[in-house]
Design a protein around this motif. Structure first.
Motif, PDB file in Angstrom:
ATOM      1  N   LEU A 123       1.108  -1.325   0.209  1.00 34.41           N
ATOM      2  CA  LEU A 123       0.431   0.017  -0.243  1.00 34.41           C
ATOM      3  C   LEU A 123       0.859   0.915  -0.305  1.00 34.41           C
ATOM      4  O   LEU A 123       2.280   0.867   0.391  1.00 34.41           O
ATOM      5  N   GLU A 124       0.440   3.003  -0.695  1.00 36.90           N
ATOM      6  CA  GLU A 124       1.308   3.240  -0.742  1.00 36.90           C
ATOM      7  C   GLU A 124       1.467   4.618   0.570  1.00 36.90           C
ATOM      8  O   GLU A 124       0.159   4.278   1.533  1.00 36.90           O
ATOM      9  N   LEU A 125       2.161   4.269   1.596  1.00 35.77           N
ATOM     10  CA  LEU A 125       2.830   5.681   2.283  1.00 35.77           C
ATOM     11  C   LEU A 125       1.890   7.018   2.066  1.00 35.77           C
ATOM     12  O   LEU A 125       1.477   7.184   1.051  1.00 35.77           O
ATOM     13  N   LYS A 126       1.337   7.093   3.273  1.00 38.90           N
ATOM     14  CA  LYS A 126       0.629   8.704   3.112  1.00 38.90           C
ATOM     15  C   LYS A 126       1.971   9.647   3.780  1.00 38.90           C
ATOM     16  O   LYS A 126       2.453   9.322   4.953  1.00 38.90           O
ATOM     17  N   ASN A 127       2.846  10.758   3.595  1.00 42.19           N
ATOM     18  CA  ASN A 127       3.307  11.785   3.764  1.00 42.19           C
ATOM     19  C   ASN A 127       4.642  10.524   4.050  1.00 42.19           C
ATOM     20  O   ASN A 127       5.107  11.012   4.976  1.00 42.19           O
ATOM     21  N   GLU A 176      10.090  11.185  11.807  1.00 38.06           N
ATOM     22  CA  GLU A 176      11.259  13.000  12.083  1.00 38.06           C
ATOM     23  C   GLU A 176      11.493  13.023  11.095  1.00 38.06           C
ATOM     24  O   GLU A 176      11.861  11.443   9.336  1.00 38.06           O
ATOM     25  N   LYS A 177      12.123  14.163  10.868  1.00 38.48           N
ATOM     26  CA  LYS A 177      13.489  14.709   9.192  1.00 38.48           C
ATOM     27  C   LYS A 177      14.193  13.923   9.304  1.00 38.48           C
ATOM     28  O   LYS A 177      14.921  13.828  10.788  1.00 38.48           O
ATOM     29  N   CYS A 178      14.830  13.124   8.121  1.00 33.91           N
ATOM     30  CA  CYS A 178      16.226  12.802   8.377  1.00 33.91           C
ATOM     31  C   CYS A 178      16.917  13.418   8.076  1.00 33.91           C
ATOM     32  O   CYS A 178      16.907  14.468   7.424  1.00 33.91           O
ATOM     33  N   ARG A 179      18.201  13.391   8.929  1.00 32.08           N
ATOM     34  CA  ARG A 179      19.407  14.885   8.919  1.00 32.08           C
ATOM     35  C   ARG A 179      20.357  14.529   7.615  1.00 32.08           C
ATOM     36  O   ARG A 179      20.695  15.742   7.170  1.00 32.08           O
ATOM     37  N   ILE A 211      13.778  15.064   4.700  1.00 27.65           N
ATOM     38  CA  ILE A 211      12.603  14.116   4.616  1.00 27.65           C
ATOM     39  C   ILE A 211      11.856  13.276   5.392  1.00 27.65           C
ATOM     40  O   ILE A 211      12.818  12.942   6.577  1.00 27.65           O
ATOM     41  N   GLU A 212      10.919  14.220   5.931  1.00 24.95           N
ATOM     42  CA  GLU A 212      10.425  13.670   7.065  1.00 24.95           C
ATOM     43  C   GLU A 212       9.365  12.259   7.029  1.00 24.95           C
ATOM     44  O   GLU A 212       8.981  12.318   5.951  1.00 24.95           O
ATOM     45  N   ASP A 235      19.998   6.151  20.610  1.00 27.30           N
ATOM     46  CA  ASP A 235      20.154   6.654  19.798  1.00 27.30           C
ATOM     47  C   ASP A 235      20.011   8.158  18.772  1.00 27.30           C
ATOM     48  O   ASP A 235      18.558   8.192  18.936  1.00 27.30           O
ATOM     49  N   LYS A 236      20.666   8.537  18.513  1.00 30.13           N
ATOM     50  CA  LYS A 236      20.926   9.847  18.246  1.00 30.13           C
ATOM     51  C   LYS A 236      21.324   9.703  16.566  1.00 30.13           C
ATOM     52  O   LYS A 236      20.702  11.379  15.778  1.00 30.13           O
ATOM     53  N   ASP A 237      21.209   9.125  15.898  1.00 33.72           N
ATOM     54  CA  ASP A 237      21.690   8.609  13.694  1.00 33.72           C
ATOM     55  C   ASP A 237      20.067   9.137  13.297  1.00 33.72           C
ATOM     56  O   ASP A 237      19.616   8.142  13.132  1.00 33.72           O
ATOM     57  N   ARG A 238      20.116   9.916  13.195  1.00 32.41           N
ATOM     58  CA  ARG A 238      18.438  10.635  12.209  1.00 32.41           C
ATOM     59  C   ARG A 238      18.555  10.558  11.223  1.00 32.41           C
ATOM     60  O   ARG A 238      18.638  10.646  10.459  1.00 32.41           O
TER      61      ARG A 238
END
Length: 197
Positions: free
Chosen positions: A85-89, A168-171, A175-176, A186-189
């Motif tokens: 199924l497609e993701l939403k946002n 969350e937003k990828c660093r 993109i969120e 874990d701080k690896d975003r």
């Protein structure tokens, strides 16, 4: 084809074929099948549950609502492929079992039975469904139980040994989206696409 995959599955499990990753299994597409590689013993337990449920439902002529289970061993599970199924946002979402017109009464009855008879967990998450050739919903991930989740998965996730999913937003790409996070320290975003397993 299946016997060829079973005897030599590793060459198929390359990043170009990867179509999904969870906390306990990673999924690769091979033509009309998927290989679910067990990343953790819980993944193997999920696959065993799936084949047991599939065989039970097949004997009752309702297995068309579930992804066909072909093979399971300690390393992998082979299942028929269905389009996700497609993701939403950029994230999965909870299906509204009562109002969603894509969920026919037969599927609603199956979901109730999975909940009551098999202690199934997380049956409303869109990532657990695929679409067949006619565009009908098919359950593709149905091996997690409430007891397995509570007694094994949660303690490992809280200890940072299994990833939890955060939106969350990828660093790296900015993109969120859903990120795999290993405990509170874990701080690896980074997202999976940007290299975080």
């Amino acid at each position: 084809m299946v016997s060829r995959i079973i005897s030599n599955w590793q060459p198929y499990c390359i990043e170009e074929n990867c179509i999904g990753i969870g906390s306990t299994r990673k999924v690769y597409r091979v033509d009309e099948f998927v290989i679910k590689v067990h990343l953790h013993p819980i993944g193997y337990k999920q696959s065993l549950n799936e084949i047991e449920i599939y065989e039970y439902m097949k004997a009752r002529n309702v297995s068309d609502l579930l992804a066909e289970m072909v093979y399971v061993n300690e390393d992998i599970c082979i299942q028929r492929y269905y389009e996700n199924l497609e993701l939403k946002n950029n994230q999965t979402y909870e299906l509204n079992v009562v109002e969603d017109c894509r969920i026919p009464p037969k599927l609603k009855a199956l979901l109730r039975e999975l909940d009551q008879r098999f202690d199934s967990f997380d049956l409303k998450d869109s990532s657990n469904f695929g679409l067949d050739a006619e565009g009908h919903l098919v359950l593709i991930d149905f091996g997690m139980t409430k007891s397995l989740y509570e007694t094994e998965w949660v303690p490992l996730a809280e200890a940072g040994k299994l990833p939890q999913i955060y939106f969350e937003k990828c660093r790296v790409c900015g993109i969120e989206k859903e990120l795999r996070m290993y405990g509170q320290k874990d701080k690896d975003r980074r997202c999976y696409d940007c290299g975080k397993q």
